[in-house]
Design a protein around this motif. Structure first.
Motif, PDB file in Angstrom:
ATOM      1  N   THR A 155       0.840  -1.536   0.161  1.00 32.18           N
ATOM      2  CA  THR A 155      -0.152  -0.258  -0.098  1.00 32.18           C
ATOM      3  C   THR A 155       0.816   0.988  -0.128  1.00 32.18           C
ATOM      4  OG1 THR A 155      -1.712   1.132   0.775  1.00 32.18           O
ATOM      5  CG2 THR A 155      -0.048   0.185   2.302  1.00 32.18           C
ATOM      6  N   PRO A 156       0.646   2.593  -0.574  1.00 34.34           N
ATOM      7  CA  PRO A 156       0.974   3.419  -0.725  1.00 34.34           C
ATOM      8  C   PRO A 156       1.230   4.194   0.650  1.00 34.34           C
ATOM      9  CG  PRO A 156      -0.673   3.567  -1.955  1.00 34.34           C
ATOM     10  CD  PRO A 156      -0.989   2.526  -1.624  1.00 34.34           C
ATOM     11  N   ASN A 157       2.092   5.167   0.525  1.00 34.53           N
ATOM     12  CA  ASN A 157       2.089   5.822   1.622  1.00 34.53           C
ATOM     13  C   ASN A 157       0.928   6.412   1.760  1.00 34.53           C
ATOM     14  OD1 ASN A 157       4.311   5.370   2.598  1.00 34.53           O
ATOM     15  ND2 ASN A 157       5.678   7.384   1.520  1.00 34.53           N
ATOM     16  N   ASP A 158       0.308   7.581   0.866  1.00 35.43           N
ATOM     17  CA  ASP A 158      -1.419   8.085   1.286  1.00 35.43           C
ATOM     18  C   ASP A 158      -1.875   6.429   1.873  1.00 35.43           C
ATOM     19  OD1 ASP A 158      -1.695   6.758  -1.501  1.00 35.43           O
ATOM     20  OD2 ASP A 158      -2.738   8.719  -2.188  1.00 35.43           O
ATOM     21  N   ARG A 159      -2.040   5.657   0.972  1.00 35.45           N
ATOM     22  CA  ARG A 159      -2.926   4.800   1.431  1.00 35.45           C
ATOM     23  C   ARG A 159      -4.586   4.911   1.046  1.00 35.45           C
ATOM     24  NH1 ARG A 159      -2.266   3.542   7.612  1.00 35.45           N
ATOM     25  NH2 ARG A 159       0.247   3.593   8.040  1.00 35.45           N
ATOM     26  N   SER A 160      -4.041   4.693  -0.481  1.00 31.50           N
ATOM     27  CA  SER A 160      -5.401   4.650  -1.751  1.00 31.50           C
ATOM     28  C   SER A 160      -5.653   3.707  -2.161  1.00 31.50           C
ATOM     29  CB  SER A 160      -5.013   6.041  -2.517  1.00 31.50           C
ATOM     30  OG  SER A 160      -3.505   6.025  -3.160  1.00 31.50           O
TER      31      SER A 160
END
Length: 614
Positions: free
Chosen positions: A114-119
């Motif tokens: 999952t990316p840092n922005d949790r999108s």
């Protein structure tokens, strides 16, 4: 079971129904695990959890008991009564550890990204994963499970997955979930709890119907035999695909697990003492204090042990249905708490075994105490005009008495509250003079043992002019009435998590207040509560989470939606002395699923003629 750790796979419901789900650690690359905040405890090379014995022998039968009946082997819908233990049959994408606030490790999914922005979140499936019939588990099965649970499963799935905007297969073993917001920080963990169902086994069947056809799953056990209302037996899958995974090493050490059904709690206790089954979690204080005395206990053959734990206590109390009078009046809700004499009940009924419940998150740092200050006050300040002024100036505590049985002053306080709100005694019944509402209601129970707690409470309520009756019904009728919110007052419990999250919407949000089958039993419907739940779900750190939970807890406390009851700070187990156990008990509590049959102890019990044939 209803809580994380102790009986995660013993429940008739999938894990996602039982856990308070929480937010993941932001990851930039595929990982074996995901944590709420910070890094997972166990690194990628871990071989087993610390709280298991990796050398535990396999074998034997564990016999357990359940009270009630069942008429379905489908645990994912609200229709019917599912058999207990069906969680043993199904694997989820990931599994939670029991010695961390909230972390997930790979099961069907060998990694998550999952990316840092949790999108979004990407789950890569273990290519070895198989259903019991040999079919490989593919991305298609994951997508099917997600869609069918969201559209035809119990209401909670729809709310848990509400922020998923798209789910697609990137290849046969990779699924990507894209989110409609990057502010629901626990969504990767919510999806990690997804039970994976076989698409090929459901294609020609109606998912929303009850069924007694044994399910095809992928977990460590399969249904081997059953007779509704009498028993259900699960047997180990001999070629279980996940047996050697680190999350499974030392777990599920019995060749078979059987639940025998009993109609009555008293009969179930006597059956344990007679050796008809092996293990019982004792939730009745009187039984714990008196029911198990005798020669077998004195000889060390039957063991009573209270396992201390550090998990959040469940929320338990007499729940008032605010959808209907008289409980749509907050003065009534506040006043009725003064009639419950916990000190008397604890001394005379419970052998001083319980602590008084005052928070929705007792026994943890999540419980709101004192008055709001600092960041919590800043969080609540925008809603000041929508909240009781006392919330900002007084610490909430449930009414107490000077000594057990000294309830008069409390009843006078309750009468004062009612009189100020326009209630007066008319023809022996407390009546709201302007609206004509009367203080008349029914307390609905499904457990006869609660009558001895409830009847003294009713006597105090009658001194307030309340016309109250108590009705005990069977499990099926109780479930149906709860699902349709057809009750005035009930004694209920919500399992809470060390890391609260999206499940709080299921408990308290406006969206669930009128959805049949939801856990918003009291009918809480408040924009302030919804906003605070959003703050919990969006929390970037443990500190932010604790602050938001304090604020939510405080608002719920001053809503007076329930009469707080009590909780235990230990798990009280009674069991025949035939088990080996790991040396470490995790913070979330002991689990019989980490135990095993000790051959020497088992032989000693058989020599004593105690156990029936297993």
């Amino acid at each position: 079971m209803r809580r994380r750790g102790l009986f995660a796979r013993l429940s008739a419901l999938p894990l996602i129904l039982l856990l308070g789900l929480s937010a993941p650690h932001a990851l930039a690359a595929p990982s074996h695990a995901i944590a709420m905040h910070g890094a997972p405890k166990y690194g990628p090379e871990f071989t087993h959890f610390d709280y298991v014995n990796p050398e535990a022998p396999k074998g034997g039968t564990l016999k357990l008991a359940w009270v009630g009946s069942y008429d379905s082997l489908n645990p994912f819908i609200i229709k019917g009564r599912p058999a207990i233990g069906l969680g043993l049959v199904y694997d989820t994408l990931m599994v939670a550890s029991s010695d961390e606030p909230f972390s997930h490790y790979g099961l069907v999914a060998e990694s998550v990204e999952t990316p840092n922005d949790r999108s979004w979140a990407i789950f890569r499936l273990n290519p070895k994963a198989r259903f019991h019939d040999g079919h490989p588990i593919t991305a298609e099965d994951v997508l099917f499970s997600f869609d069918i649970l969201r559209t035809e499963g119990a209401p909670l799935y729809r709310f848990y997955y509400a922020d998923v905007s798209e789910a697609v297969a990137l290849d046969d073993h990779t699924v990507k979930f894209t989110f409609s917001t990057n502010r629901n920080r626990e969504l990767p963990l919510v999806l990690g709890q997804l039970p994976v169902l076989p698409k090929h086994a459901w294609e020609d069947r109606t998912f929303s119907d009850t069924t007694l056809e044994p399910p095809v799953g992928s977990g460590p056990y399969r249904v081997a035999a059953f007779e509704p209302g009498r028993y259900i037996r699960y047997e180990r899958v001999k070629d279980y695909w996940g047996a050697d995974l680190p999350v499974m090493v030392g777990m599920y050490n019995f060749d078979a697990i059987q639940y025998d059904y009993y109609r009555d709690f008293t009969v179930a206790v006597e059956a344990l003492k007679a050796g008809e089954y092996d293990f019982r979690s004792e939730n009745i204080a009187k039984n714990w204090a008196t029911a198990y005395e005798g020669e077998n206990k004195n000889k060390g053959l039957l063991i009573q042990h209270a396992f201390k734990h550090s998990r959040v206590a469940p929320t338990q109390g007499y729940v008032m249905n605010m959808r209907r009078p008289p409980f749509n009046d907050p003065a009534v809700r506040e006043a009725l708490a003064y009639a419950f004499d916990f000190a008397w009940a604890n001394q005379n009924l419970f052998y001083d075994a319980y602590a008084r419940t005052r928070s929705n998150f007792d026994n943890s740092e999540l419980a709101a105490t004192g008055v709001p200050e600092g960041d919590e006050l800043a969080l609540l300040e925008p809603y000041r005009d929508q909240l009781p002024p006392r919330l900002f100036t007084e610490e909430y505590n449930p009414p107490s008495v000077p000594a057990p049985g000294e309830i008069r002053q409390n009843l006078r306080t309750a009468l004062t509250i009612l009189n100020k709100a326009g209630w007066e005694m008319k023809d022996g019944v407390m009546t709201q003079t302007e609206r004509g509402d009367t203080l008349r209601f029914q307390i609905l129970l499904d457990n006869p043992s609660l009558e001895r707690v409830t009847l003294p409470y009713v006597q105090n309520l009658k001194r307030l002019g309340a016309d109250v009756d108590v009705r005990v019904v069977d499990t099926a009728q109780y479930t149906n009435r709860i699902n349709s919110f057809d009750f005035d007052m009930i004694a209920e419990i919500w399992a809470q998590s060390d890391s609260p999250g999206n499940e709080q919407r299921e408990f308290w949000s406006r969206d669930t207040a009128n959805v049949e089958g939801s856990r918003n039993l009291t009918g809480v419907s408040s924009p302030v509560v919804d906003a605070l739940i959003d703050d919990i779900v969006r929390a970037d750190s443990r500190e932010d989470l604790v602050t938001a939970v304090h604020a939510l807890d405080r608002v719920l406390q001053w809503t007076f939606y329930l009469v707080p009851m009590y909780h235990s700070e230990a798990d009280r187990f009674v069991y025949w002395n035939r088990f080996g156990m790991p040396e470490i008990t995790p913070d979330s509590g002991a689990s019989v699923m980490t135990w095993w049959i000790d051959p020497e102890k088992d032989a000693a019990l058989r020599a004593a003629g105690v156990l029936t044939d297993r």
